[in-house]
Write a protein that holds these residues in place. Structure first.
Motif, PDB file in Angstrom:
ATOM      1  N   CYS A 102       0.837  -1.202   0.000  1.00 25.45           N
ATOM      2  CA  CYS A 102       0.000   0.000   0.000  1.00 25.45           C
ATOM      3  C   CYS A 102       0.872   1.253   0.000  1.00 25.45           C
ATOM      4  CB  CYS A 102      -0.920   0.020   1.212  1.00 25.45           C
ATOM      5  SG  CYS A 102      -1.994   1.475   1.231  1.00 25.45           S
ATOM      6  N   PRO A 103       0.682   2.153  -0.989  1.00 21.02           N
ATOM      7  CA  PRO A 103       1.558   3.314  -1.108  1.00 21.02           C
ATOM      8  C   PRO A 103       1.028   4.587  -0.449  1.00 21.02           C
ATOM      9  CG  PRO A 103       0.238   3.133  -3.083  1.00 21.02           C
ATOM     10  CD  PRO A 103      -0.201   2.009  -2.163  1.00 21.02           C
ATOM     11  N   ARG A 110       3.614   5.749   8.220  1.00 18.00           N
ATOM     12  CA  ARG A 110       3.584   5.195   9.572  1.00 18.00           C
ATOM     13  C   ARG A 110       4.387   3.905   9.665  1.00 18.00           C
ATOM     14  NH1 ARG A 110      -2.884   5.973  11.035  1.00 18.00           N
ATOM     15  NH2 ARG A 110      -2.907   8.258  10.941  1.00 18.00           N
ATOM     16  N   GLY A 111       5.137   3.624   8.624  1.00 21.01           N
ATOM     17  CA  GLY A 111       6.008   2.460   8.667  1.00 21.01           C
ATOM     18  C   GLY A 111       5.357   1.161   8.266  1.00 21.01           C
ATOM     19  N   ALA A 112       4.174   1.225   7.657  1.00 21.63           N
ATOM     20  CA  ALA A 112       3.458   0.013   7.248  1.00 21.63           C
ATOM     21  C   ALA A 112       3.345  -0.026   5.730  1.00 21.63           C
ATOM     22  CB  ALA A 112       2.070  -0.020   7.897  1.00 21.63           C
ATOM     23  N   GLY A 113       2.702  -1.064   5.214  1.00 22.62           N
ATOM     24  CA  GLY A 113       2.503  -1.172   3.777  1.00 22.62           C
ATOM     25  C   GLY A 113       3.822  -1.154   3.021  1.00 22.62           C
ATOM     26  N   ALA A 114       3.907  -0.332   1.980  1.00 27.52           N
ATOM     27  CA  ALA A 114       5.102  -0.278   1.138  1.00 27.52           C
ATOM     28  C   ALA A 114       6.326   0.251   1.874  1.00 27.52           C
ATOM     29  CB  ALA A 114       4.821   0.589  -0.096  1.00 27.52           C
ATOM     30  N   ALA A 115       6.145   0.869   3.042  1.00 32.16           N
ATOM     31  CA  ALA A 115       7.294   1.379   3.792  1.00 32.16           C
ATOM     32  C   ALA A 115       8.276   0.273   4.137  1.00 32.16           C
ATOM     33  CB  ALA A 115       6.826   2.064   5.072  1.00 32.16           C
ATOM     34  N   PRO A 137      -1.774 -20.984   5.411  1.00 27.30           N
ATOM     35  CA  PRO A 137      -0.771 -20.457   4.486  1.00 27.30           C
ATOM     36  C   PRO A 137      -0.686 -18.936   4.615  1.00 27.30           C
ATOM     37  CG  PRO A 137      -2.290 -21.944   3.355  1.00 27.30           C
ATOM     38  CD  PRO A 137      -2.861 -21.686   4.706  1.00 27.30           C
ATOM     39  N   VAL A 138       0.526 -18.417   4.532  1.00 28.71           N
ATOM     40  CA  VAL A 138       0.747 -16.973   4.568  1.00 28.71           C
ATOM     41  C   VAL A 138       1.257 -16.540   3.196  1.00 28.71           C
ATOM     42  CG1 VAL A 138       2.093 -15.081   5.580  1.00 28.71           C
ATOM     43  CG2 VAL A 138       1.196 -16.916   7.041  1.00 28.71           C
ATOM     44  N   THR A 139       0.648 -15.496   2.652  1.00 26.60           N
ATOM     45  CA  THR A 139       1.062 -14.936   1.367  1.00 26.60           C
ATOM     46  C   THR A 139       1.371 -13.462   1.551  1.00 26.60           C
ATOM     47  OG1 THR A 139      -1.220 -14.392   0.709  1.00 26.60           O
ATOM     48  CG2 THR A 139      -0.404 -16.595   0.132  1.00 26.60           C
ATOM     49  N   VAL A 140       1.986 -12.867   0.543  1.00 27.38           N
ATOM     50  CA  VAL A 140       2.384 -11.464   0.626  1.00 27.38           C
ATOM     51  C   VAL A 140       2.015 -10.750  -0.673  1.00 27.38           C
ATOM     52  CG1 VAL A 140       4.430  -9.937   0.548  1.00 27.38           C
ATOM     53  CG2 VAL A 140       4.236 -11.689   2.324  1.00 27.38           C
ATOM     54  N   LYS A 141       1.597  -9.495  -0.529  1.00 27.01           N
ATOM     55  CA  LYS A 141       1.415  -8.609  -1.682  1.00 27.01           C
ATOM     56  C   LYS A 141       2.339  -7.407  -1.497  1.00 27.01           C
ATOM     57  CE  LYS A 141      -1.928  -6.310  -4.655  1.00 27.01           C
ATOM     58  NZ  LYS A 141      -1.659  -4.868  -4.615  1.00 27.01           N
ATOM     59  N   THR A 142       3.111  -7.099  -2.529  1.00 27.18           N
ATOM     60  CA  THR A 142       4.063  -6.009  -2.421  1.00 27.18           C
ATOM     61  C   THR A 142       4.258  -5.340  -3.776  1.00 27.18           C
ATOM     62  OG1 THR A 142       6.236  -5.380  -1.552  1.00 27.18           O
ATOM     63  CG2 THR A 142       6.104  -7.479  -2.760  1.00 27.18           C
ATOM     64  N   ARG A 143       5.275  -4.477  -3.861  1.00 28.41           N
ATOM     65  CA  ARG A 143       5.596  -3.752  -5.090  1.00 28.41           C
ATOM     66  C   ARG A 143       7.030  -4.053  -5.517  1.00 28.41           C
ATOM     67  NH1 ARG A 143       2.645   1.544  -6.394  1.00 28.41           N
ATOM     68  NH2 ARG A 143       0.518   0.999  -5.762  1.00 28.41           N
ATOM     69  N   LEU A 144       7.449  -3.458  -6.631  1.00 28.99           N
ATOM     70  CA  LEU A 144       8.792  -3.698  -7.158  1.00 28.99           C
ATOM     71  C   LEU A 144       9.872  -3.196  -6.209  1.00 28.99           C
ATOM     72  CD1 LEU A 144       8.286  -2.585 -10.880  1.00 28.99           C
ATOM     73  CD2 LEU A 144       8.129  -4.909  -9.945  1.00 28.99           C
ATOM     74  N   GLY A 145       9.562  -2.157  -5.461  1.00 31.87           N
ATOM     75  CA  GLY A 145      10.512  -1.536  -4.548  1.00 31.87           C
ATOM     76  C   GLY A 145       9.968  -0.184  -4.120  1.00 31.87           C
ATOM     77  N   HIS A 171       2.818  -6.020  -7.484  1.00 35.44           N
ATOM     78  CA  HIS A 171       2.284  -4.925  -8.288  1.00 35.44           C
ATOM     79  C   HIS A 171       3.450  -4.290  -9.033  1.00 35.44           C
ATOM     80  CE1 HIS A 171      -0.568  -1.609  -9.200  1.00 35.44           C
ATOM     81  NE2 HIS A 171       0.542  -0.900  -9.238  1.00 35.44           N
ATOM     82  N   GLY A 172       3.302  -4.094 -10.331  1.00 33.70           N
ATOM     83  CA  GLY A 172       4.403  -3.664 -11.175  1.00 33.70           C
ATOM     84  C   GLY A 172       4.729  -2.185 -11.128  1.00 33.70           C
ATOM     85  N   ARG A 173       4.664  -1.568  -9.971  1.00 33.31           N
ATOM     86  CA  ARG A 173       5.080  -0.185  -9.775  1.00 33.31           C
ATOM     87  C   ARG A 173       5.851  -0.084  -8.463  1.00 33.31           C
ATOM     88  NH1 ARG A 173      -0.181   0.448 -11.896  1.00 33.31           N
ATOM     89  NH2 ARG A 173      -0.305   1.837 -13.715  1.00 33.31           N
ATOM     90  N   THR A 174       6.607   0.990  -8.320  1.00 36.44           N
ATOM     91  CA  THR A 174       7.239   1.287  -7.039  1.00 36.44           C
ATOM     92  C   THR A 174       6.273   2.084  -6.172  1.00 36.44           C
ATOM     93  OG1 THR A 174       8.143   3.393  -7.819  1.00 36.44           O
ATOM     94  CG2 THR A 174       9.499   1.408  -8.157  1.00 36.44           C
ATOM     95  N   ARG A 175       6.653   2.264  -4.910  1.00 38.06           N
ATOM     96  CA  ARG A 175       5.807   3.059  -4.027  1.00 38.06           C
ATOM     97  C   ARG A 175       5.744   4.504  -4.514  1.00 38.06           C
ATOM     98  NH1 ARG A 175       5.590   7.911  -0.768  1.00 38.06           N
ATOM     99  NH2 ARG A 175       3.577   7.657   0.258  1.00 38.06           N
TER     100      ARG A 175
END
Length: 329
Positions: A102-103, A110-115, A137-145, A171-175
């Motif tokens: 999350c961007p 606040r140090g969460a999501g994409a931080a 099961p644990v999965t993750v959703k994130t960005r390129l960086g 997700h194919g974008r950065t924060r």
């Protein structure tokens, strides 16, 4: 067959993205009915959940018809996330997902999501704590960086896989990009080519047509695709993509009657979940999307937004059908 743990998702699953103020149980219901293979709750604040905040707790609501479904958590404190993973597990989802993508400012600052993309060691420790806190099961959703200079998804994927996640959505974008510009799936493709990658990799970003879904499937080799904004007001996209991948042909676009029928179903689910007053209020944000592109629709939209009973809304929807059928003739 793509599997997350023991959850079988078919050969090329289509996932509904968790979207704040959108992917609640009523919206998930119409997406499930139209072909979504795996869905997630709106992201849930670990701080809100541990304080027993009503909004966070209500997001734990899941229903049998939604399965398989994951509960998505976000937060900045490792111990809080661990405890919230235990709380979420008791809600009996099929998996737990962690949001590192999350961007938006009030999450990332606040140090969460994409931080967490700026602190990979902490991300790894947090993920490990969640993995150990649940049998699911644990999965993750994130960005390129975080930005163009720190596209660290290849490192992130290996390290998270090593401590036990069972699928990764990228997700194919950065924060820094937020949702601007075109999503770049190049690194997602490289992730799939990495011989160290053994878990399913799902791509996310800009998939808004069956043609694009097929193109990205073939070009980048992902195990499945997560769809977000393109499904808002258009849950048919899941079945349309599946039909196109299977046959190479397009399904007929939804008719006005189809749009009205699904809009009614969505409204009825909303009322059933939150009661008539709140259910009608929360449905108001969806009318524009269901009837996007219809000429001279503004007066009807204004009436729908002001209507406060199910009977009144049903009457307006019937009027819409009659008015546009007359125009079509």
């Amino acid at each position: 067959m793509v599997k997350i743990g023991t959850i079988e998702l078919g050969d090329f699953p289509l996932l509904l993205a968790p979207m704040e103020d959108v992917s609640d149980p009523p919206f998930r219901a119409v997406c499930k009915a139209n072909g979504a293979d795996l869905m997630y709750t709106e992201f849930i604040s670990s701080e809100g959940l541990i304080r027993d905040a009503a909004k966070s707790v209500q997001k734990l609501d899941i229903f049998e018809y939604e399965r398989p479904i994951g509960i998505q958590l976000f937060g900045s404190d490792i111990e809080t996330m661990r405890v919230c993973a235990e709380i979420a597990t008791r809600a009996n989802p099929d998996l737990i997902d962690i949001n590192y993508g999350c961007p938006v400012k009030n999450v990332a600052c606040r140090g969460a999501g994409a931080a967490l993309l700026q602190d990979v060691p902490k991300m790894v420790k947090m993920t490990e704590a969640v993995v150990k806190a649940t049998h699911l099961p644990v999965t993750v959703k994130t960005r390129l960086g975080w930005d163009d200079n720190t596209k660290n998804i290849l490192e992130v994927a290996e390290r998270l896989q090593d401590i036990g996640i069972q699928a990764l959505t990228v997700h194919g974008r950065t924060r820094v990009q937020m949702y601007k510009g075109e999503a770049d799936w190049t690194l997602i493709g490289r992730l799939k080519e990495n011989p160290r990658t053994t878990i399913p990799i799902f791509g996310n970003g800009d998939i808004d047509s069956p043609e694009k879904a097929r193109e990205y499937k073939n070009r980048y080799g992902v195990d499945g695709i997560m769809i977000g904004r393109a499904s808002i007001g258009y849950p048919w996209i899941f079945d349309e993509i599946k039909h196109f991948l299977r046959t190479g042909e397009h399904r007929s676009a939804p008719t006005l009657a189809d749009r009205i029928a699904v809009c009614k179903q969505h409204l009825e689910f909303s009322i059933r979940w939150k009661g008539e007053k709140v259910g009608i209020f929360e449905m108001r944000r969806h009318y524009t999307n269901y009837f996007k592109g219809m000429e001279n629709f503004k007066p009807f939209r204004q009436r729908l937004v002001l209507a406060d009973t199910l009977a009144e809304i049903a009457g307006i929807l019937d009027e819409i059908c009659d008015a546009y059928e007359v125009v079509a003739v």
